[in-house]
Motif scaffolding. Structure first.
Motif, PDB file in Angstrom:
ATOM      1  N   ASP A   1       7.097  36.127   9.818  1.00  0.00           N
ATOM      2  CA  ASP A   1       8.155  35.235   9.322  1.00  0.00           C
ATOM      3  C   ASP A   1       7.762  33.763   9.443  1.00  0.00           C
ATOM      4  O   ASP A   1       8.619  32.880   9.323  1.00  0.00           O
TER       5      ASP A   1
ATOM      6  N   ASP B   1       8.937  31.574   6.666  1.00  0.00           N
ATOM      7  CA  ASP B   1      10.384  31.351   6.711  1.00  0.00           C
ATOM      8  C   ASP B   1      10.738  30.295   7.756  1.00  0.00           C
ATOM      9  O   ASP B   1      11.638  29.475   7.549  1.00  0.00           O
ATOM     10  N   VAL B   2      10.044  30.334   8.889  1.00  0.00           N
ATOM     11  CA  VAL B   2      10.275  29.338   9.946  1.00  0.00           C
ATOM     12  C   VAL B   2       9.978  27.935   9.409  1.00  0.00           C
ATOM     13  O   VAL B   2      10.733  26.977   9.658  1.00  0.00           O
TER      14      VAL B   2
ATOM     15  N   GLU C   1       9.995  26.937   6.197  1.00  0.00           N
ATOM     16  CA  GLU C   1      10.978  26.530   5.192  1.00  0.00           C
ATOM     17  C   GLU C   1      12.280  26.087   5.853  1.00  0.00           C
ATOM     18  O   GLU C   1      12.904  25.115   5.426  1.00  0.00           O
ATOM     19  N   THR C   2      12.695  26.781   6.895  1.00  0.00           N
ATOM     20  CA  THR C   2      13.896  26.384   7.623  1.00  0.00           C
ATOM     21  C   THR C   2      13.736  24.978   8.201  1.00  0.00           C
ATOM     22  O   THR C   2      14.655  24.149   8.141  1.00  0.00           O
ATOM     23  N   ALA C   3      12.556  24.695   8.750  1.00  0.00           N
ATOM     24  CA  ALA C   3      12.295  23.367   9.315  1.00  0.00           C
ATOM     25  C   ALA C   3      12.275  22.292   8.233  1.00  0.00           C
ATOM     26  O   ALA C   3      12.788  21.181   8.436  1.00  0.00           O
TER      27      ALA C   3
ATOM     28  N   ARG D   1      13.923  22.385   5.397  1.00  0.00           N
ATOM     29  CA  ARG D   1      15.308  22.179   4.982  1.00  0.00           C
ATOM     30  C   ARG D   1      16.044  21.298   5.994  1.00  0.00           C
ATOM     31  O   ARG D   1      16.842  20.438   5.616  1.00  0.00           O
ATOM     32  N   HIS D   2      15.767  21.524   7.259  1.00  0.00           N
ATOM     33  CA  HIS D   2      16.374  20.685   8.303  1.00  0.00           C
ATOM     34  C   HIS D   2      15.941  19.235   8.137  1.00  0.00           C
ATOM     35  O   HIS D   2      16.769  18.310   8.241  1.00  0.00           O
TER      36      HIS D   2
ATOM     37  N   GLU E   1      25.705  22.467   3.473  1.00  0.00           N
ATOM     38  CA  GLU E   1      24.632  21.637   4.017  1.00  0.00           C
ATOM     39  C   GLU E   1      24.875  20.160   3.715  1.00  0.00           C
ATOM     40  O   GLU E   1      24.601  19.299   4.557  1.00  0.00           O
TER      41      GLU E   1
ATOM     42  N   ARG F   1       7.737  25.811  -1.586  1.00  0.00           N
ATOM     43  CA  ARG F   1       8.291  26.979  -2.277  1.00  0.00           C
ATOM     44  C   ARG F   1       7.494  27.355  -3.520  1.00  0.00           C
ATOM     45  O   ARG F   1       7.710  28.421  -4.102  1.00  0.00           O
TER      46      ARG F   1
END
Length: 258
Positions: free
Chosen positions: A99, A102-103, A105-107, A109-110, A184, A219
């Motif tokens: 993952d 995914d980790v 992409e989450t960062a 987005r943050h 968001e 992405r």
């Protein structure tokens, strides 16, 4: 068809480095996957944590020597699949989870939400359909539009028409950011029910757009200016824009004229 992958055991002996600001000035870095050397702005640095976990170092500031991978989901997934982090760090038990992309992409987005919050504090964000429409039509114009990813097509269409009336063919110079949900946007801006917003020229705008392009590039989606419609599902303020059709860090200035 023969494989075009470089042998994993042939990693260069100097594949790791100490990170931006702690090595050779302006030095390019080598991607673990492609073995191509390029500017660090197009790569992600990874460090090895004390527990043996491979950690994404998006700001390239973590201590120790790190490995670099092209900043796309596909490249990160390939590095994990081929166990390139273990070979680069010479640590058979290094953990690069499935993952990991995914980790990251989450960062990212943050980071994008944080950049929007900073732009808002700097007075660079206008919210509300009517106010956004007025900002577009004003003499100063806007640097970008922001839509919630769950915004209605009707609202998007009306603002796109306003943009076209204001800018004509120069509409292609106005990025449309639609990668954050209304929830968001509410979180970043500290208010409720934000669906549409506009970015005006100011200190926070270039940094936000740089982070947006970095997320889209990760992405595998080109962040084309003037893009209207829902985003396909699927950095520091100084980060240069290396995306196709990008603005090279000057997108905080709207095109001139009507």
């Amino acid at each position: 068809m023969p494989s075009t992958e470089a042998p994993a055991d042939d990693l260069p002996p100097d594949i790791l480095d100490a990170g931006i600001g702690r090595g050779r000035a302006q030095a390019e870095r080598t991607c673990l996957v492609t073995r191509e050397s390029r500017n660090p702005s197009g790569l992600i640095r990874f460090a090895l944590g004390p527990d043996g976990t491979v950690v994404p170092d998006l700001k390239a500031r973590l201590p120790g020597r790190g490995a670099w991978v092209t900043a796309t989901r596909a490249a990160v997934a390939e590095a994990v699949r081929r166990r390139l982090f273990q070979r680069a760090f010479k640590a058979k038990h290094a953990v690069a989870g499935p993952d990991l992309a995914d980790v990251i992409e989450t960062a990212l987005r943050h980071d994008l939400r944080q950049a929007l919050a900073l732009a808002n504090k700097a007075g660079c964000v206008v919210t509300g359909f009517t106010k956004v429409e007025s900002a577009v039509e004003s003499r100063a114009g806007v640097a970008a539009l922001v839509h919630a990813s769950d915004a209605s097509q009707d609202g998007r269409r009306k603002l796109a028409q306003t943009l076209r009336r204001r800018y004509g063919d120069a509409i292609s110079g106005i990025p449309v950011v639609d990668d954050m949900s209304s929830e968001e946007l509410d979180m970043a801006l500290g208010r409720d029910h934000v669906i549409h917003a506009a970015l005006v020229a100011g200190a926070g705008t270039a940094g936000l757009l740089a982070r947006w392009r970095r997320l889209r590039a990760f992405r595998g989606v080109a962040a084309m200016p003037g893009e209207v419609g829902p985003a396909p599902s699927g950095a520091d303020a100084a980060l240069p824009d290396n995306s196709p059709g990008g603005c090279d860090g000057v997108c905080d200035r709207p095109p001139e004229g009507r």
